[in-house]
Design a protein around this motif. Structure first.
Motif, mmCIF file in Angstrom:
data_model
loop_
_atom_site.group_PDB
_atom_site.id
_atom_site.type_symbol
_atom_site.label_atom_id
_atom_site.label_comp_id
_atom_site.label_asym_id
_atom_site.label_seq_id
_atom_site.Cartn_x
_atom_site.Cartn_y
_atom_site.Cartn_z
ATOM 1 N N VAL A 81 0.836 -1.202 0.000
ATOM 2 C CA VAL A 81 0.000 0.000 0.000
ATOM 3 C C VAL A 81 0.870 1.251 0.000
ATOM 4 C CG1 VAL A 81 -1.642 1.365 1.342
ATOM 5 C CG2 VAL A 81 -1.986 -1.098 1.091
ATOM 6 N N ILE A 82 1.902 1.249 0.839
ATOM 7 C CA ILE A 82 2.816 2.396 0.903
ATOM 8 C C ILE A 82 3.488 2.624 -0.443
ATOM 9 C CG2 ILE A 82 4.979 3.227 1.926
ATOM 10 C CD1 ILE A 82 4.109 1.845 4.538
ATOM 11 N N ALA A 83 3.920 1.539 -1.085
ATOM 12 C CA ALA A 83 4.563 1.658 -2.397
ATOM 13 C C ALA A 83 3.586 2.208 -3.431
ATOM 14 C CB ALA A 83 5.096 0.299 -2.839
ATOM 15 N N LEU A 84 2.329 1.744 -3.373
ATOM 16 C CA LEU A 84 1.308 2.210 -4.321
ATOM 17 C C LEU A 84 1.051 3.705 -4.136
ATOM 18 C CD1 LEU A 84 -0.920 1.596 -6.436
ATOM 19 C CD2 LEU A 84 -2.460 1.159 -4.509
ATOM 20 N N LEU A 85 0.882 4.137 -2.888
ATOM 21 C CA LEU A 85 0.618 5.549 -2.624
ATOM 22 C C LEU A 85 1.801 6.411 -3.044
ATOM 23 C CD1 LEU A 85 -1.135 5.310 0.879
ATOM 24 C CD2 LEU A 85 -2.207 5.667 -1.355
ATOM 25 N N ALA A 86 3.007 5.924 -2.762
ATOM 26 C CA ALA A 86 4.208 6.678 -3.151
ATOM 27 C C ALA A 86 4.284 6.827 -4.663
ATOM 28 C CB ALA A 86 5.457 5.987 -2.609
ATOM 29 N N ASP A 87 3.919 5.779 -5.385
ATOM 30 C CA ASP A 87 3.937 5.827 -6.854
ATOM 31 C C ASP A 87 2.928 6.832 -7.405
ATOM 32 O OD1 ASP A 87 5.923 3.953 -6.999
ATOM 33 O OD2 ASP A 87 4.568 2.250 -7.373
ATOM 34 N N PRO A 100 -4.264 -3.322 -1.912
ATOM 35 C CA PRO A 100 -3.766 -2.267 -2.804
ATOM 36 C C PRO A 100 -4.230 -2.406 -4.247
ATOM 37 C CG PRO A 100 -2.001 -3.791 -2.222
ATOM 38 C CD PRO A 100 -3.173 -4.143 -1.379
ATOM 39 N N GLU A 101 -4.274 -3.617 -4.764
ATOM 40 C CA GLU A 101 -4.603 -3.825 -6.166
ATOM 41 C C GLU A 101 -6.107 -3.845 -6.422
ATOM 42 O OE1 GLU A 101 -2.425 -3.798 -8.560
ATOM 43 O OE2 GLU A 101 -0.793 -3.543 -7.132
ATOM 44 N N LYS A 102 -6.865 -4.465 -5.516
ATOM 45 C CA LYS A 102 -8.297 -4.630 -5.745
ATOM 46 C C LYS A 102 -9.125 -3.464 -5.216
ATOM 47 C CE LYS A 102 -8.240 -9.706 -5.753
ATOM 48 N NZ LYS A 102 -8.786 -10.930 -5.115
ATOM 49 N N SER A 103 -8.642 -2.814 -4.148
ATOM 50 C CA SER A 103 -9.434 -1.767 -3.514
ATOM 51 C C SER A 103 -8.927 -0.355 -3.829
ATOM 52 C CB SER A 103 -9.445 -1.973 -1.994
ATOM 53 O OG SER A 103 -10.176 -0.945 -1.354
ATOM 54 N N LEU A 104 -7.641 -0.105 -3.621
ATOM 55 C CA LEU A 104 -7.118 1.255 -3.733
ATOM 56 C C LEU A 104 -6.821 1.685 -5.167
ATOM 57 C CD1 LEU A 104 -4.705 1.350 -0.659
ATOM 58 C CD2 LEU A 104 -7.134 1.917 -0.784
ATOM 59 N N LEU A 147 -7.915 5.181 -7.459
ATOM 60 C CA LEU A 147 -6.930 6.160 -7.915
ATOM 61 C C LEU A 147 -6.998 6.300 -9.435
ATOM 62 C CD1 LEU A 147 -3.914 5.121 -5.638
ATOM 63 C CD2 LEU A 147 -5.399 7.121 -5.369
ATOM 64 N N LEU A 148 -7.152 5.181 -10.122
ATOM 65 C CA LEU A 148 -7.254 5.217 -11.584
ATOM 66 C C LEU A 148 -8.549 5.894 -12.035
ATOM 67 C CD1 LEU A 148 -5.900 1.663 -12.535
ATOM 68 C CD2 LEU A 148 -4.691 3.853 -12.626
ATOM 69 N N LEU A 200 -11.034 6.650 -0.038
ATOM 70 C CA LEU A 200 -10.335 5.489 -0.578
ATOM 71 C C LEU A 200 -10.868 4.160 -0.033
ATOM 72 C CD1 LEU A 200 -6.528 6.335 -0.893
ATOM 73 C CD2 LEU A 200 -8.265 6.185 -2.675
ATOM 74 N N THR A 201 -11.734 4.225 0.960
ATOM 75 C CA THR A 201 -12.266 2.980 1.520
ATOM 76 C C THR A 201 -13.728 2.754 1.138
ATOM 77 O OG1 THR A 201 -12.873 4.077 3.606
ATOM 78 C CG2 THR A 201 -10.685 3.073 3.478
ATOM 79 N N GLY A 202 -14.351 3.757 0.502
ATOM 80 C CA GLY A 202 -15.724 3.578 0.046
ATOM 81 C C GLY A 202 -15.769 2.685 -1.186
ATOM 82 N N SER A 203 -16.892 2.073 -1.427
ATOM 83 C CA SER A 203 -17.045 1.193 -2.583
ATOM 84 C C SER A 203 -17.049 2.007 -3.875
ATOM 85 C CB SER A 203 -18.350 0.401 -2.472
ATOM 86 O OG SER A 203 -18.610 -0.296 -3.671
ATOM 87 N N LEU A 204 -16.200 1.609 -4.809
ATOM 88 C CA LEU A 204 -16.117 2.322 -6.085
ATOM 89 C C LEU A 204 -17.417 2.172 -6.888
ATOM 90 C CD1 LEU A 204 -14.448 3.928 -8.159
ATOM 91 C CD2 LEU A 204 -13.600 1.729 -9.038
ATOM 92 N N ASP A 205 -17.915 0.937 -6.997
ATOM 93 C CA ASP A 205 -19.094 0.679 -7.817
ATOM 94 C C ASP A 205 -20.401 1.076 -7.142
ATOM 95 O OD1 ASP A 205 -17.546 -0.360 -9.895
ATOM 96 O OD2 ASP A 205 -17.507 -2.354 -8.983
#
Length: 414
Positions: free
Chosen positions: A111-117, A140-144, A148-149, A172-177
């Motif tokens: 998660v830290i790496a994803l946010l930093a990116d 990180p991959e399925k939720s965050l 971001l995308l 960032l924790t709410g459901s996208l769909d």
């Protein structure tokens, strides 16, 4: 096989007690053995709290270590516990715990790496972890990443996304769909453009985690039913979306109160007043009314000031007192002047009123302006306009006036 034999047969690696003083080690083990012997061993019975014997011993070691080394820092105790626990032979209970801890640690790293990116700084990630730690335990991959995308696909830059998330981490924790996309689509349908929708969520990202058809929808209808123009509703949905996120019953009560105060639903001030009263408790309102009363304003004059410029009631009690003191005691204005020109009370005391008040007093003392002449323009005009109209024309009569004014501005910022 006796219980004591059972106790002695526990596989404890050599060195586990190396950190414990020998004078206290023997009594401790004696106590632990006696306690162990008193525990019932019923066929098929579970240990207390479902702990296996090695884990039970492990817990006593930790407890004893904390009590014996109370003079040590908590970090030293933790480190000693961690180093000690690594010497205990794995058990069916401890193995899954260790595996889960490792998985959690790896997930946090990801998660830290994803946010930093995506442009988050180390301090911003640390702040998110403190304020809303659920983010660092999310997938990180399925939720965050999808969220971001999604924001990127709507045209938000990395700095804008970072600001959006830092202002309201729950986005960032709410459901996208189920939440974010439906909320985005709802706002866009109401406002009519993606640009205005982005402006709205930049003001308050929390609007993306609400079911707007239930929260905002009824409140928008309440305003429409009493004749508030769509343009005024949409303007506030764009720049003050938080005002619509309130229980419809409470919202309707606020709207009715604003109507009783004499506001015209056709004017933008009506929606402004709804926003202000929604953000203010009744006790806070009463306290500010009392401040104005102490300066000699009647109830009718206070309501008149609120109708003319609702933001005048958003000032703190100290700032209201400071502004009233300046205009009444230093400028010689009547207290009722505030009711007729309430916009002056909304100006910054340190950055606007006092520095310009100094220029006003200098010009008045030189006979270059008349008392109370053009006060609204004098204090309300933009910085460039103020210098052009009230300082530059008097450069020859008062050399250095501009420098003195700028010095007062600098002093106000300290």
């Amino acid at each position: 096989m006796s219980r004591l034999t059972n106790f002695k047969k526990w596989k404890i690696k050599k060195g586990i007690f190396d950190h414990f003083p020998s004078k206290t080690l023997t009594p401790f083990l004696t106590f632990l053995s006696s306690l162990f012997l008193r525990l019932p061993f019923l066929p098929g019975a579970a240990w207390p709290l479902r702990l296996s014997p090695p884990i039970f011993l492990h817990s006593f070691i930790l407890f004893w270590g904390i009590c014996s080394f109370s003079h040590s820092s908590s970090q030293q105790v933790t480190n000693r516990y961690l180093s000690t626990s690594s010497d205990i032979v794995s058990s069916p209970t401890s193995a899954p715990l260790a595996s889960n801890a490792l998985q959690l640690k790896n997930k946090r790293k990801a998660v830290i790496a994803l946010l930093a990116d995506h442009g988050f700084s180390e301090s911003q990630i640390s702040d998110l972890d403190k304020r809303f730690p659920q983010i660092l335990s999310a997938n990180p991959e399925k939720s965050l990443l999808p969220k971001l995308l999604f924001f990127q696909s709507k045209g938000l830059s990395s700095p804008e996304i970072v600001k959006l998330v830092c202002s309201f981490p729950r986005v960032l924790t709410g459901s996208l769909d189920k939440r974010i996309i439906p909320a985005f689509d709802y706002i866009q349908a109401v406002l009519g453009s993606e640009e205005k929708t982005l402006a709205s969520i930049k003001q308050f990202a929390g609007i993306l985690v609400k079911d707007l058809r239930i929260s905002a929808g009824p409140n928008i209808e309440i305003l429409k039913q009493i004749g508030v123009p769509d343009s005024n509703i949409f303007k506030y949905l764009q720049y003050q979306p938080r005002v619509f996120l309130i229980n419809p019953v409470r919202f309707k009560e606020t709207v009715e109160r604003v109507t009783e105060m004499g506001f015209n639903p056709q004017q933008l001030q009506f929606v402004v007043a709804v926003f202000i009263l929604r953000a203010m408790t009744k006790s806070t309102w009463d306290k500010k009314v009392e401040v104005y009363r102490k300066w000699g304003l009647s109830e009718e004059e206070i309501l008149l000031a609120f109708r003319r410029h609702p933001w005048s009631m958003m000032r703190s009690e100290d700032k209201i007192n400071g502004a009233m003191d300046f205009f009444v005691n230093k400028m010689g204005c009547e207290a009722s002047f505030a009711a007729r020109r309430p916009i002056l009370l909304s100006l910054s005391l340190k950055k606007r009123i006092l520095p310009r008040g100094y220029v006003y007093q200098v010009l008045l003392s030189k006979g270059l302006i008349k008392k109370h002449q053009n006060l609204i323009l004098f204090f309300e005009s933009s910085e460039n306009c103020f210098i052009e109209k009230f300082i530059n024309p008097h450069k020859e009569q008062i050399p250095g006036l501009l420098e003195l004014y700028k010095q007062k501005l600098m002093d106000s910022r300290r």
